[in-house]
Design an enzyme around this catalytic site. Sequence first.
Site, PDB file in Angstrom:
ATOM      1  CB  SER A 199      12.272  -0.029 -10.300  1.00 46.28           C
ATOM      2  OG  SER A 199      10.859   0.021 -10.443  1.00 46.28           O
ATOM      3  CB  ALA A 224       7.203  -4.947 -17.711  1.00 47.50           C
ATOM      4  CD  GLN A 225       9.346  -1.195 -13.348  1.00 53.93           C
ATOM      5  OE1 GLN A 225      10.100  -0.334 -12.914  1.00 53.93           O
ATOM      6  NE2 GLN A 225       8.467  -1.817 -12.578  1.00 53.93           N
ATOM      7  CG  PHE A 264      -1.949  -1.159   1.161  1.00 58.26           C
ATOM      8  CD1 PHE A 264      -2.279  -1.763  -0.045  1.00 58.26           C
ATOM      9  CD2 PHE A 264      -2.552  -1.622   2.311  1.00 58.26           C
ATOM     10  CE1 PHE A 264      -3.198  -2.816  -0.101  1.00 58.26           C
ATOM     11  CE2 PHE A 264      -3.475  -2.668   2.270  1.00 58.26           C
ATOM     12  CZ  PHE A 264      -3.788  -3.267   1.062  1.00 58.26           C
ATOM     13  CE  LYS A 265       5.399   1.276  -4.357  1.00 65.33           C
ATOM     14  NZ  LYS A 265       4.458   0.364  -5.027  1.00 65.33           N
ATOM     15  CB  ALA A 273      15.643 -12.425 -12.290  1.00 61.01           C
ATOM     16  CB  SER A 274      20.699 -13.492 -13.422  1.00 59.60           C
ATOM     17  OG  SER A 274      20.576 -12.843 -14.663  1.00 59.60           O
TER      18      SER A 274
HETATM   19  O1  O7M Z   1       6.921  -6.179 -13.058  1.00 60.39           O
HETATM   20  P1  O7M Z   1       6.046  -4.945 -13.185  1.00 60.39           P
HETATM   21  O2  O7M Z   1       6.780  -3.776 -13.681  1.00 60.39           O
HETATM   22  O3  O7M Z   1       4.779  -5.226 -13.907  1.00 60.39           O
HETATM   23  O4  O7M Z   1       5.546  -4.607 -11.688  1.00 60.39           O
HETATM   24  C1  O7M Z   1       6.419  -4.176 -10.708  1.00 60.39           C
HETATM   25  C2  O7M Z   1       5.731  -4.107  -9.384  1.00 60.39           C
HETATM   26  O5  O7M Z   1       6.650  -3.620  -8.408  1.00 60.39           O
HETATM   27  C3  O7M Z   1       4.543  -3.158  -9.325  1.00 60.39           C
HETATM   28  O6  O7M Z   1       3.599  -3.688  -8.404  1.00 60.39           O
HETATM   29  C4  O7M Z   1       5.110  -1.874  -8.782  1.00 60.39           C
HETATM   30  O7  O7M Z   1       4.160  -1.142  -8.055  1.00 60.39           O
HETATM   31  C5  O7M Z   1       6.201  -2.404  -7.842  1.00 60.39           C
HETATM   32  N1  O7M Z   1       7.357  -1.516  -7.658  1.00 60.39           N
HETATM   33  C6  O7M Z   1       8.075  -1.058  -8.720  1.00 60.39           C
HETATM   34  O8  O7M Z   1       7.842  -1.425  -9.866  1.00 60.39           O
HETATM   35  N2  O7M Z   1       9.094  -0.170  -8.508  1.00 60.39           N
HETATM   36  C7  O7M Z   1       9.460   0.275  -7.276  1.00 60.39           C
HETATM   37  O9  O7M Z   1      10.394   1.046  -7.157  1.00 60.39           O
HETATM   38  C8  O7M Z   1       8.756  -0.218  -6.184  1.00 60.39           C
HETATM   39  C9  O7M Z   1       7.759  -1.151  -6.382  1.00 60.39           C
HETATM   40  C10 O7M Z   1       7.247  -1.782  -5.225  1.00 60.39           C
HETATM   41  O10 O7M Z   1       6.916  -2.931  -5.132  1.00 60.39           O
HETATM   42  O11 O7M Z   1       7.249  -1.039  -4.154  1.00 60.39           O
HETATM   43  C11 O7M Z   1       6.987  -1.618  -2.977  1.00 60.39           C
END
Ligand code: O7M
Length: 233
Positions: free
Chosen positions: A132, A188-189, A78-79, A193-194
């Site tokens: 990210s 997607a971003q 829920f950040k 992973a590795s």
């Molecule tokens: O793999 P994606 O890009 O479809 O999803 C990434 C998930 O990680 C998505 O739920 C984002 O809200 C979360 N996330 C980020 O992508 N970047 C961040 O810096 C932080 C989060 C996150 O999970 O914060 C807790």
Amino acid sequence: MSVGGGTFFPTLPLGPFVRLRHRLILAADLTDVDRARAVVQAVGDRVDAIKVNWPLVLVGGLGIVRDLAKDGYVLCDFKIADIPNTNRLIVEEAVRAGASGVICHGFPGEDSVRACVDAAKGGDVFVVTEMSHPGGQEYTAKFAEDFARLAVRAGAAGIIAPATRPDRVKALRSIVGARLILAPGVGAQGGKASDAVGAGADAVIVGRAIYEAKDPAKVAREIADEIRSSPSR
Ligand code: O7M
């Protein structure tokens, strides 16, 4: 509703995440509850936790947390970013619904993060550091080290750090020691992973690359295999 087949990561006490097996967390950011359940069922035994964020909760309510939590570890993303009292109220409801972990922001300050840790009552709290996405470099990057130190001081289980910038994961690892680093941004971003686990992440968080795939279970298995066969810290 139970998602059935409940084989993903067992619930509390994680204290924290001591049994990370796959080092993979599903970000279930779907706005179709049935589809979300289907994806969770398909990948449940290949991930350590299901991360639930606003898109799914806004359509499924806290009931979706309750249902998923019957079968495993639910991480409520829920950040949380408010004054201590409001943070406490949010965390209490998430925990009451069955969440084993919650995610909060560090920028409201140490008292706000401590309120989350206290309200989680032994559940895991993760603090966001550098985000990210590209915009994460505008502001969050400048304070990421501070947020990581704050997470340690406040007794959080760990931090969230960007899989899109493994060098930053590495730098933040030197601050948080043995606390957990969960890294979103794989697939997607553009993150790998590795690379993220090689830089020191304990687990990666993956959303679209899995839930938009034709065969989510296959992609989850491939990511877990990639992690397993990569050198990590
Ligand atoms: O793999 P994606 O890009 O479809 O999803 C990434 C998930 O990680 C998505 O739920 C984002 O809200 C979360 N996330 C980020 O992508 N970047 C961040 O810096 C932080 C989060 C996150 O999970 O914060 C807790």
